[in-house]
Write a protein that holds these residues in place. Structure first.
Motif, PDB file in Angstrom:
ATOM      1  N   HIS A   1      -2.414 -26.914  -3.567  1.00 45.56           N
ATOM      2  CA  HIS A   1      -3.302 -28.085  -3.566  1.00 45.56           C
ATOM      3  C   HIS A   1      -4.076 -28.168  -2.260  1.00 45.56           C
ATOM      4  O   HIS A   1      -3.580 -27.819  -1.188  1.00 45.56           O
ATOM      5  N   THR A   2      -5.301 -28.624  -2.383  1.00 47.00           N
ATOM      6  CA  THR A   2      -6.185 -28.721  -1.232  1.00 47.00           C
ATOM      7  C   THR A   2      -5.885 -29.987  -0.429  1.00 47.00           C
ATOM      8  O   THR A   2      -5.160 -30.875  -0.867  1.00 47.00           O
ATOM      9  N   GLU A   3      -6.496 -30.044   0.747  1.00 49.39           N
ATOM     10  CA  GLU A   3      -6.338 -31.186   1.645  1.00 49.39           C
ATOM     11  C   GLU A   3      -7.517 -31.186   2.605  1.00 49.39           C
ATOM     12  O   GLU A   3      -8.274 -30.213   2.689  1.00 49.39           O
ATOM     13  N   GLN A   4      -7.711 -32.271   3.302  1.00 47.64           N
ATOM     14  CA  GLN A   4      -8.721 -32.385   4.351  1.00 47.64           C
ATOM     15  C   GLN A   4     -10.118 -32.018   3.825  1.00 47.64           C
ATOM     16  O   GLN A   4     -10.452 -32.293   2.682  1.00 47.64           O
TER      17      GLN A   4
ATOM     18  N   CYS B   1      -7.438 -29.085  -6.837  1.00 49.61           N
ATOM     19  CA  CYS B   1      -8.350 -29.070  -5.701  1.00 49.61           C
ATOM     20  C   CYS B   1      -9.352 -30.208  -5.834  1.00 49.61           C
ATOM     21  O   CYS B   1      -9.464 -30.858  -6.886  1.00 49.61           O
ATOM     22  N   TRP B   2     -10.080 -30.439  -4.755  1.00 56.13           N
ATOM     23  CA  TRP B   2     -11.151 -31.426  -4.819  1.00 56.13           C
ATOM     24  C   TRP B   2     -12.107 -31.022  -5.939  1.00 56.13           C
ATOM     25  O   TRP B   2     -12.417 -29.832  -6.100  1.00 56.13           O
ATOM     26  N   PRO B   3     -12.574 -31.993  -6.729  1.00 56.22           N
ATOM     27  CA  PRO B   3     -13.405 -31.660  -7.897  1.00 56.22           C
ATOM     28  C   PRO B   3     -14.595 -30.756  -7.572  1.00 56.22           C
ATOM     29  O   PRO B   3     -14.962 -29.892  -8.368  1.00 56.22           O
ATOM     30  N   GLY B   4     -15.175 -30.922  -6.400  1.00 56.15           N
ATOM     31  CA  GLY B   4     -16.335 -30.111  -6.036  1.00 56.15           C
ATOM     32  C   GLY B   4     -16.034 -28.655  -5.797  1.00 56.15           C
ATOM     33  O   GLY B   4     -16.964 -27.839  -5.647  1.00 56.15           O
TER      34      GLY B   4
ATOM     35  N   THR C   1      -7.319 -27.645 -11.887  1.00 55.73           N
ATOM     36  CA  THR C   1      -7.804 -28.965 -12.260  1.00 55.73           C
ATOM     37  C   THR C   1      -8.231 -29.723 -11.011  1.00 55.73           C
ATOM     38  O   THR C   1      -7.727 -29.468  -9.917  1.00 55.73           O
ATOM     39  N   GLY C   2      -9.141 -30.633 -11.189  1.00 52.46           N
ATOM     40  CA  GLY C   2      -9.541 -31.540 -10.117  1.00 52.46           C
ATOM     41  C   GLY C   2      -9.021 -32.943 -10.341  1.00 52.46           C
ATOM     42  O   GLY C   2      -9.390 -33.864  -9.614  1.00 52.46           O
ATOM     43  N   GLU C   3      -8.145 -33.100 -11.334  1.00 62.74           N
ATOM     44  CA  GLU C   3      -7.605 -34.416 -11.682  1.00 62.74           C
ATOM     45  C   GLU C   3      -6.082 -34.406 -11.527  1.00 62.74           C
ATOM     46  O   GLU C   3      -5.395 -33.614 -12.183  1.00 62.74           O
TER      47      GLU C   3
END
Length: 206
Positions: free
Chosen positions: A122-125, A151-154, A169-171
């Motif tokens: 999972h992403t962060e920052q 991850c962040w949706p973008g 997924t971004g959700e």
């Protein structure tokens, strides 16, 4: 001193914090002086201040994280990655964990055998940090049974088109099933603490 640092007037900031330290050797003042030194390029003196702050308070997450930045800059990657894990004790990162508790439900431990595990990354920052550290997704894919990602949706389209992910997924409400989770920016700490694979296969995004 903080006001001067915030305004990028680091000489004045350093002067104020030094005067404060002359009165009392408080870790708060050491962090401030260390920040003034680091942001003005006086890295050796910054490192001394952050190390002194940690000597007075071993759980000083700000100073540990600041040391990580200095170690990265000087190429001391093993030490940098160890210190960088202290970021999770910073207020912003604690807030992130509280906002997305499902992402941290099954934390992996360094050295865990992932060969039979589905790993959630999972992403962060900010975007830039994630674009730097996503280079480690292929190494994780090689070691794990399967890799899924939030991850962040973008970033969903970029990551899905560049990496062999089993699901993305971004959700948060649509997380795929997983056995353990690893933050994306912690992948080298778990998989490559000496950053031996940092330049594998050249370009990793297109």
């Amino acid at each position: 001193g903080k006001l001067y640092n915030d305004q990028r007037e680091y000489e004045s900031g350093a002067y104020c914090y030094q005067r404060a330290l002359d009165i009392e050797r408080k870790p708060l003042f050491m962090r401030g002086l260390g920040s003034a030194f680091r942001l003005s390029g006086r890295y050796s003196r910054a490192r001394q201040m952050f190390q002194e702050a940690i000597g007075n308070d071993a759980d000083d997450a700000f100073s540990h994280t600041a040391l990580a930045a200095l170690h990265f800059y000087h190429g001391h990657y093993t030490a940098a990655l160890q210190e960088y894990e202290w970021r999770w004790q910073l207020t912003d990162m604690k807030d992130h964990r509280q906002k997305y508790p499902d992402l941290f439900a099954r934390p992996c431990q360094p050295g865990d055998d992932l060969s039979n595990k589905t790993v959630l990354v999972h992403t962060e920052q900010g975007y830039g940090d994630n674009l730097l550290f996503c280079r480690y997704l292929p190494l994780l894919k090689h070691q794990a049974k399967s890799v899924v990602m939030w991850c962040w949706p973008g970033l969903v389209d970029l990551f899905s088109s560049n990496f062999d992910l089993d699901a993305i997924t971004g959700e948060v409400s649509k997380l795929p099933p997983f056995d353990v989770n690893i933050p994306l920016l912690s992948l080298p700490y778990y998989l490559d603490p000496n950053l031996e694979h940092m330049h594998d296969k050249g370009a990793y995004l297109r």
